[in-house]
Design an enzyme around this catalytic site. Structure first.
Site, PDB file in Angstrom:
ATOM      1  N   CYS A 105      80.187 168.134  21.996  1.00 37.99           N
ATOM      2  CA  CYS A 105      80.618 167.128  21.040  1.00 37.99           C
ATOM      3  C   CYS A 105      81.215 166.025  21.874  1.00 37.99           C
ATOM      4  CB  CYS A 105      81.645 167.695  20.073  1.00 37.99           C
ATOM      5  SG  CYS A 105      82.260 166.429  18.965  1.00 37.99           S
ATOM      6  N   CYS A 108      84.531 164.065  19.851  1.00 41.31           N
ATOM      7  CA  CYS A 108      85.836 164.707  19.657  1.00 41.31           C
ATOM      8  C   CYS A 108      85.687 166.167  20.034  1.00 41.31           C
ATOM      9  CB  CYS A 108      86.300 164.530  18.225  1.00 41.31           C
ATOM     10  SG  CYS A 108      84.969 164.663  17.027  1.00 41.31           S
ATOM     11  N   SER A 109      85.822 167.061  19.106  1.00 43.59           N
ATOM     12  CA  SER A 109      85.537 168.452  19.419  1.00 43.59           C
ATOM     13  C   SER A 109      85.069 169.163  18.163  1.00 43.59           C
ATOM     14  CB  SER A 109      86.746 169.142  20.036  1.00 43.59           C
ATOM     15  OG  SER A 109      87.885 168.923  19.241  1.00 43.59           O
ATOM     16  N   CYS A 110      84.104 168.572  17.475  1.00 43.41           N
ATOM     17  CA  CYS A 110      83.513 169.212  16.299  1.00 43.41           C
ATOM     18  C   CYS A 110      82.855 170.516  16.740  1.00 43.41           C
ATOM     19  CB  CYS A 110      82.445 168.314  15.679  1.00 43.41           C
ATOM     20  SG  CYS A 110      83.108 166.755  15.081  1.00 43.41           S
TER      21      CYS A 110
END
Lengths: 203, 114
Positions: A105, A108-110
């Protein structure tokens, strides 16, 4: 304090704290149980592992999973919430001898939480995110995964719109295994494309 | 988008100094009281008794306190002990419970029952 008396003290301390909060009507033990259950039973890589194992033994299911991931997952008897927060918009992709998939990702950190559990610590790391796109083969090699030149490496950017997850290759020498046995060897890293599924030969 | 509170709290800690120990993508609780401490802290915030960020800051402070006084590889390091300390400080600061009643109750529970 030695270790066992320290553990006894800690256990008594949290029990004292919780019981006082409950007596005062501040929280209920049910709320606490629900929070713990959520992490231990509802959400975790064990869900993804079950999905992968079923895809390995049932070609029709695998096809459905690749075509319409949420509806295929909805057919499985998994805990509630699979299709809920961050489980929606999921899309499965398959590793084959010709194509290796890696999910990152970049923004962001999906992460597809409900099936993969908590992301590994490096998933959020900006260096990993940037390098995985730029030089995926090199990054995979650092993870101990040497992808042959003849295999194409595809990197998929997970986002709020689509959360990818990888169906890893079924390891050789697992013919005749039950879904349960298969699920036990699937790791979150494999479903992210950062590892292959390994089978211990010492069984 | 609907975000589960439990997911929000752990996501806010991932990759940071205060992230909880994990194994193969799952939270790692080595002993019962650890998961209790984990659950109580999240439940209190979920029910609106404090902002999750306030708990995080208390936890970061309790970890920093340990690090200031111990070597990096001190074998007595215990993540959930820092968690528990942060939790009891916060509930006392917010006057949800009183430190003295907490001490008394702890001692009662530690007494052997015959």
């Amino acid at each position: 304090m030695n270790e066992s008396s320290r553990e006894a003290y800690n256990a008594a301390r949290i029990k004292a704290l919780e019981s006082l909060l409950i007596e005062k009507g501040i929280i209920t033990s049910e709320t606490v149980d629900q929070v713990i259950d959520f992490f231990e039973k509802d959400m975790g890589p064990f869900n993804g592992a079950k999905i992968v194992a079923k895809a390995w033994v049932d070609p029709e299911f695998k096809q459905r999973l690749l075509e319409d991931t949420p509806s295929a997952i909805a057919q499985m008897n998994l805990p509630r919430g699979m299709a809920g927060a961050e489980g929606e918009h999921m899309k499965a992709i398959e590793n084959t001898p010709d194509v290796h998939n890696l999910i990152v990702c970049t923004l962001c950190s999906c992460y597809p939480w409900p099936v993969l559990g908590l992301p590994p610590y490096w998933f959020k790391d900006p260096t990993f995110r940037a390098r995985a796109i730029r030089e995926p083969r090199k990054v995979l090699k650092e993870f101990g995964l040497d992808i042959p030149e003849t295999t194409e490496v595809r990197v998929w950017d997970t986002s709020a719109q689509i959360r990818w997850f990888v169906i890893p290759e079924r390891p050789a020498s697992t013919e005749g295994w039950t879904e349960e046995q298969l699920a036990a060897v699937v790791t979150p890293e494999a479903m992210q494309g950062a590892a292959k599924v390994q089978v211990s030969t010492s069984i | 988008m609907q975000i589960k509170f439990e997911q929000f709290v752990t996501a806010s800690m991932l990759g940071n100094q205060d992230a909880p120990p994990r194994s193969n993508g799952e939270l790692l609780f080595q002993i019962d009281w650890e998961s209790r401490a984990f659950g109580v802290a999240i439940a209190l915030s979920k029910k609106g008794h404090y902002e999750w960020e306030d708990f995080r800051q208390e936890l970061i402070a309790s970890i920093a306190e340990w690090e200031a006084n111990h070597c990096q590889d001190d074998p007595n390091w215990d993540y959930y002990q820092r968690w528990l300390l942060a939790l009891e400080r916060l509930v006392c600061e917010l006057e949800l419970i009183d430190i003295e009643e907490l001490e008394t109750r702890t001692q009662q529970l530690l007494k052997p029952t015959f």
